[in-house]
Design a protein around this motif. Structure first.
Motif, PDB file in Angstrom:
ATOM      1  N   GLU A  95       0.850  -1.189   0.000  1.00  0.00           N
ATOM      2  CA  GLU A  95       0.000   0.000   0.000  1.00  0.00           C
ATOM      3  C   GLU A  95       0.885   1.239   0.000  1.00  0.00           C
ATOM      4  N   LEU A  96       0.623   2.148  -0.925  1.00  0.00           N
ATOM      5  CA  LEU A  96       1.397   3.383  -1.034  1.00  0.00           C
ATOM      6  C   LEU A  96       0.720   4.488  -0.235  1.00  0.00           C
ATOM      7  N   ASN A  97       1.524   5.282   0.482  1.00  0.00           N
ATOM      8  CA  ASN A  97       1.004   6.453   1.192  1.00  0.00           C
ATOM      9  C   ASN A  97       0.810   7.627   0.235  1.00  0.00           C
ATOM     10  N   GLU A  98       1.732   7.763  -0.701  1.00  0.00           N
ATOM     11  CA  GLU A  98       1.697   8.810  -1.727  1.00  0.00           C
ATOM     12  C   GLU A  98       1.905   8.134  -3.072  1.00  0.00           C
ATOM     13  N   THR A  99       1.148   8.547  -4.065  1.00  0.00           N
ATOM     14  CA  THR A  99       1.298   7.992  -5.409  1.00  0.00           C
ATOM     15  C   THR A  99       1.878   9.063  -6.328  1.00  0.00           C
ATOM     16  N   PRO A 100       2.558   8.647  -7.400  1.00  0.00           N
ATOM     17  CA  PRO A 100       3.197   9.622  -8.281  1.00  0.00           C
ATOM     18  C   PRO A 100       2.187  10.435  -9.081  1.00  0.00           C
ATOM     19  N   LYS A 101       2.531  11.686  -9.302  1.00  0.00           N
ATOM     20  CA  LYS A 101       1.693  12.593 -10.093  1.00  0.00           C
ATOM     21  C   LYS A 101       2.268  12.704 -11.504  1.00  0.00           C
ATOM     22  N   GLY A 102       1.405  12.993 -12.456  1.00  0.00           N
ATOM     23  CA  GLY A 102       1.836  13.207 -13.836  1.00  0.00           C
ATOM     24  C   GLY A 102       2.121  11.915 -14.569  1.00  0.00           C
ATOM     25  N   GLU A 103       2.441  12.072 -15.855  1.00  0.00           N
ATOM     26  CA  GLU A 103       2.695  10.913 -16.707  1.00  0.00           C
ATOM     27  C   GLU A 103       4.179  10.667 -16.946  1.00  0.00           C
ATOM     28  N   SER A 104       5.006  11.664 -16.676  1.00  0.00           N
ATOM     29  CA  SER A 104       6.452  11.502 -16.842  1.00  0.00           C
ATOM     30  C   SER A 104       7.152  12.590 -16.032  1.00  0.00           C
ATOM     31  N   GLY A 105       8.460  12.469 -15.940  1.00  0.00           N
ATOM     32  CA  GLY A 105       9.254  13.466 -15.238  1.00  0.00           C
ATOM     33  C   GLY A 105       9.310  13.233 -13.743  1.00  0.00           C
ATOM     34  N   PRO A 106       9.764  14.261 -13.000  1.00  0.00           N
ATOM     35  CA  PRO A 106       9.934  14.131 -11.563  1.00  0.00           C
ATOM     36  C   PRO A 106       8.626  13.747 -10.863  1.00  0.00           C
ATOM     37  N   ALA A 107       8.748  12.817  -9.918  1.00  0.00           N
ATOM     38  CA  ALA A 107       7.604  12.373  -9.112  1.00  0.00           C
ATOM     39  C   ALA A 107       8.135  11.506  -7.984  1.00  0.00           C
ATOM     40  N   TYR A 108       7.286  11.221  -7.008  1.00  0.00           N
ATOM     41  CA  TYR A 108       7.725  10.382  -5.896  1.00  0.00           C
ATOM     42  C   TYR A 108       6.574   9.555  -5.369  1.00  0.00           C
ATOM     43  N   ILE A 109       6.948   8.508  -4.625  1.00  0.00           N
ATOM     44  CA  ILE A 109       5.983   7.699  -3.887  1.00  0.00           C
ATOM     45  C   ILE A 109       6.531   7.488  -2.485  1.00  0.00           C
ATOM     46  N   THR A 110       5.628   7.273  -1.543  1.00  0.00           N
ATOM     47  CA  THR A 110       6.048   6.933  -0.192  1.00  0.00           C
ATOM     48  C   THR A 110       5.268   5.716   0.276  1.00  0.00           C
ATOM     49  N   LEU A 111       5.897   4.956   1.131  1.00  0.00           N
ATOM     50  CA  LEU A 111       5.253   3.817   1.764  1.00  0.00           C
ATOM     51  C   LEU A 111       5.910   3.586   3.115  1.00  0.00           C
ATOM     52  N   THR A 112       5.297   2.730   3.909  1.00  0.00           N
ATOM     53  CA  THR A 112       5.778   2.448   5.260  1.00  0.00           C
ATOM     54  C   THR A 112       5.980   0.948   5.395  1.00  0.00           C
ATOM     55  N   ASP A 113       7.148   0.553   5.935  1.00  0.00           N
ATOM     56  CA  ASP A 113       7.398  -0.876   6.118  1.00  0.00           C
ATOM     57  C   ASP A 113       6.655  -1.386   7.361  1.00  0.00           C
ATOM     58  N   PRO A 114       6.641  -2.685   7.600  1.00  0.00           N
ATOM     59  CA  PRO A 114       5.873  -3.241   8.720  1.00  0.00           C
ATOM     60  C   PRO A 114       6.280  -2.713  10.095  1.00  0.00           C
ATOM     61  N   ASP A 115       7.495  -2.158  10.216  1.00  0.00           N
ATOM     62  CA  ASP A 115       7.958  -1.627  11.493  1.00  0.00           C
ATOM     63  C   ASP A 115       7.780  -0.118  11.619  1.00  0.00           C
ATOM     64  N   GLY A 116       7.106   0.488  10.655  1.00  0.00           N
ATOM     65  CA  GLY A 116       6.855   1.925  10.708  1.00  0.00           C
ATOM     66  C   GLY A 116       7.927   2.784  10.071  1.00  0.00           C
ATOM     67  N   ASN A 117       8.931   2.166   9.446  1.00  0.00           N
ATOM     68  CA  ASN A 117       9.976   2.933   8.772  1.00  0.00           C
ATOM     69  C   ASN A 117       9.439   3.506   7.470  1.00  0.00           C
ATOM     70  N   GLN A 118       9.728   4.762   7.249  1.00  0.00           N
ATOM     71  CA  GLN A 118       9.262   5.437   6.047  1.00  0.00           C
ATOM     72  C   GLN A 118      10.217   5.154   4.882  1.00  0.00           C
ATOM     73  N   VAL A 119       9.648   4.951   3.685  1.00  0.00           N
ATOM     74  CA  VAL A 119      10.413   4.735   2.465  1.00  0.00           C
ATOM     75  C   VAL A 119       9.955   5.768   1.447  1.00  0.00           C
ATOM     76  N   LEU A 120      10.909   6.479   0.875  1.00  0.00           N
ATOM     77  CA  LEU A 120      10.649   7.482  -0.157  1.00  0.00           C
ATOM     78  C   LEU A 120      11.351   7.026  -1.432  1.00  0.00           C
ATOM     79  N   ILE A 121      10.608   6.967  -2.530  1.00  0.00           N
ATOM     80  CA  ILE A 121      11.194   6.697  -3.845  1.00  0.00           C
ATOM     81  C   ILE A 121      10.970   7.972  -4.657  1.00  0.00           C
TER      82      ILE A 121
END
Length: 125
Positions: A95-121
């Motif tokens: 499950e993603l916390n944030e989904t990427p915007k737009g069709e190309s170019g700069p964007a990001y996603i965030t998710l949380t691992d089972p221990d609550g650690n944040q992951v940013l792509i």
């Protein structure tokens, strides 16, 4: 499960005093290579190890990946777009916390691992 190419890796640290943290990591051999300390964020590097220091921007430390960059923050010839990574992650049941915007170019996603650690792509190009 397919191998995802997430790009460069950095540990993004939430700090209380960016100047004190910078001085600490410089004593460990890290050198400032990016960011803007007047905006309360910098990037430090020790060979291929990268740390981002962020004062007042995030609640927690984050694992950060940058598709399209190598470990020296140089563009790679080929990379998997963050939108494709998002599709693969949701297909894999994450499950993603944030989904990427737009069709190309700069964007990001965030998710949380089972221990609550944040992951940013975070794709910059």
């Amino acid at each position: 499960m397919s191998n995802l190419n997430l790009g460069a890796f950095c540990m993004s640290l939430t700090v209380k005093d960016i100047h004190a943290s910078k001085a600490f990591y410089e004593k460990l051999g890290f050198v400032e290579t990016g960011g803007n300390i007047s905006q309360n964020w910098i990037v430090l590097r020790n060979e291929d190890k990268v740390i981002g220091l962020f004062q007042g921007m995030f609640d927690k430390n984050m694992l950060t990946f940058n598709p399209g960059w190598d470990q020296q923050a140089q563009p790679t010839a080929e990379f998997t777009d963050v939108r494709e990574i998002a599709k693969q992650l949701t297909t894999n049941g994450l499950e993603l916390n944030e989904t990427p915007k737009g069709e190309s170019g700069p964007a990001y996603i965030t998710l949380t691992d089972p221990d609550g650690n944040q992951v940013l792509i975070d794709q910059h190009r």
